[in-house]
Design a protein around this motif. Sequence first.
Motif, PDB file in Angstrom:
ATOM      1  N   SER A   1       0.800  -1.226   0.000  1.00 48.16           N
ATOM      2  CA  SER A   1       0.000   0.000   0.000  1.00 48.16           C
ATOM      3  C   SER A   1       0.835   1.281   0.000  1.00 48.16           C
ATOM      4  N   HIS A   2       2.086   1.245   0.510  1.00 48.15           N
ATOM      5  CA  HIS A   2       2.821   2.497   0.682  1.00 48.15           C
ATOM      6  C   HIS A   2       4.264   2.479   0.167  1.00 48.15           C
ATOM      7  N   TYR A   3       4.773   1.353  -0.217  1.00 48.48           N
ATOM      8  CA  TYR A   3       6.178   1.310  -0.614  1.00 48.48           C
ATOM      9  C   TYR A   3       6.376   0.828  -2.051  1.00 48.48           C
ATOM     10  N   ALA A   4       5.677  -0.214  -2.442  1.00 50.59           N
ATOM     11  CA  ALA A   4       5.928  -0.815  -3.752  1.00 50.59           C
ATOM     12  C   ALA A   4       5.360   0.047  -4.872  1.00 50.59           C
ATOM     13  N   PRO A   5       6.061   0.136  -6.005  1.00 53.04           N
ATOM     14  CA  PRO A   5       5.481   0.804  -7.186  1.00 53.04           C
ATOM     15  C   PRO A   5       4.222   0.083  -7.648  1.00 53.04           C
TER      16      PRO A   5
ATOM     17  N   ARG B   1       3.216  -1.004 -10.497  1.00 56.41           N
ATOM     18  CA  ARG B   1       3.385  -2.148 -11.392  1.00 56.41           C
ATOM     19  C   ARG B   1       3.829  -3.407 -10.637  1.00 56.41           C
ATOM     20  N   ILE B   2       4.391  -3.216  -9.444  1.00 57.34           N
ATOM     21  CA  ILE B   2       4.774  -4.352  -8.610  1.00 57.34           C
ATOM     22  C   ILE B   2       3.703  -4.659  -7.576  1.00 57.34           C
ATOM     23  N   ALA B   3       3.046  -3.623  -7.056  1.00 58.03           N
ATOM     24  CA  ALA B   3       2.079  -3.808  -5.975  1.00 58.03           C
ATOM     25  C   ALA B   3       0.866  -4.609  -6.427  1.00 58.03           C
ATOM     26  N   GLN B   4       0.350  -4.323  -7.622  1.00 57.41           N
ATOM     27  CA  GLN B   4      -0.853  -5.014  -8.068  1.00 57.41           C
ATOM     28  C   GLN B   4      -0.639  -6.512  -8.273  1.00 57.41           C
ATOM     29  N   PRO B   5       0.408  -6.942  -9.008  1.00 61.87           N
ATOM     30  CA  PRO B   5       0.621  -8.400  -9.123  1.00 61.87           C
ATOM     31  C   PRO B   5       0.920  -9.067  -7.780  1.00 61.87           C
ATOM     32  N   PHE B   6       1.652  -8.351  -6.913  1.00 59.01           N
ATOM     33  CA  PHE B   6       1.982  -8.915  -5.606  1.00 59.01           C
ATOM     34  C   PHE B   6       0.722  -9.073  -4.760  1.00 59.01           C
ATOM     35  N   ALA B   7      -0.167  -8.080  -4.798  1.00 61.41           N
ATOM     36  CA  ALA B   7      -1.426  -8.182  -4.059  1.00 61.41           C
ATOM     37  C   ALA B   7      -2.285  -9.319  -4.596  1.00 61.41           C
ATOM     38  N   TYR B   8      -2.291  -9.477  -5.904  1.00 64.83           N
ATOM     39  CA  TYR B   8      -3.057 -10.580  -6.509  1.00 64.83           C
ATOM     40  C   TYR B   8      -2.502 -11.927  -6.062  1.00 64.83           C
ATOM     41  N   LEU B   9      -1.190 -12.043  -5.995  1.00 66.56           N
ATOM     42  CA  LEU B   9      -0.564 -13.294  -5.570  1.00 66.56           C
ATOM     43  C   LEU B   9      -0.915 -13.616  -4.119  1.00 66.56           C
ATOM     44  N   VAL B  10      -0.900 -12.606  -3.262  1.00 63.40           N
ATOM     45  CA  VAL B  10      -1.250 -12.831  -1.856  1.00 63.40           C
ATOM     46  C   VAL B  10      -2.716 -13.245  -1.739  1.00 63.40           C
TER      47      VAL B  10
END
Length: 337
Positions: free
Chosen positions: A121-125, A127-136
Amino acid sequence: MTSSPPGSSRDRSPASTDSPRRRSSLQGNSRRGDSIFLGASAGSGILLLVIMAAIAGFLIYRSGIAISKDQTNFFTTFEWSPDQLKPSFGIAVLVFGTVVSAAIAMVIAVPVAIGIALFISHYAPRRIAQPFAYLVDLLAAVPSIVYGLWGALFLVPHMAGLNSWLDEYLGWTYIFKLSHHGAPARSLFTVGILLAIMVLPIITAVSREVFRQVPRMHEEAALALGATRWEMVRTAVLPFGRPGVISASMLGLGRALGETIAVATVLSASNVLSLHILDAGGGTFAQNIALKFGEAGSVGKDALMASGLVLFVITLLVNGAARIIIARRKEYSGANA
């Protein structure tokens, strides 16, 4: 060019052309819709209470039958033999195993989940945050039996090194003392790690959404005063999201307390209560019910209902405590700012 006389239909607004009868009909339809919605909402709430009361009443009735036939103390007995000529069964081992495994899971999962949520929510760019959130979020959709098979076939064989390290450096605490070196790590500690992995996506998803609701002006004000990114998170984001994090943790704790198949697949069940959490053995309420229900007799099934009632009460107490904590800390969350 002639102008329309005052009061003609050309000068009238659409609102003025509505007849009193039509306005009355619209108001009646609106009131009828409100009444239907109110009735449906109230009925749903009442139905939920009725279902909860029915479940509690059924468990209390069957539990009373089982406890009346128990020849030992239901709360302090380690043995589970309800279908013998003299039924003897108790929940001491089950309470200890359920609470310890869930506590280990929460100690591991909550800090990691908060860190992942803050990173997304506050650190990842983006383009990285969305795929990472989807993976979680995808981890939450994995069936429990898959986690159980992974834990039994992969996690258990690879826990020997960690158990030896804990025994060597933290064995003096007695809790991490390993009694049987080289034995399979089908212990409460292994179950706690597996449960931590299972509840991690739940806590992360809810915490992430809470952190995203922090007012932007709070964050910008902290940064404008010279705060670093971490100081902004510590002073603006975490206080605002504390009630949400508590709620997320309680959701995860609820799953940890009631997880069945994964625990039954990994844990080596026994009636021995040991404070050495690295040793194989122990049991939980859900795991005991899953393993014993198919072969239980009439008294055995009532005894399992009694253990289910205890788990039901523990869950209610945990959620009630969470609601009290949230209510006390609501004024510090920043939600009313």
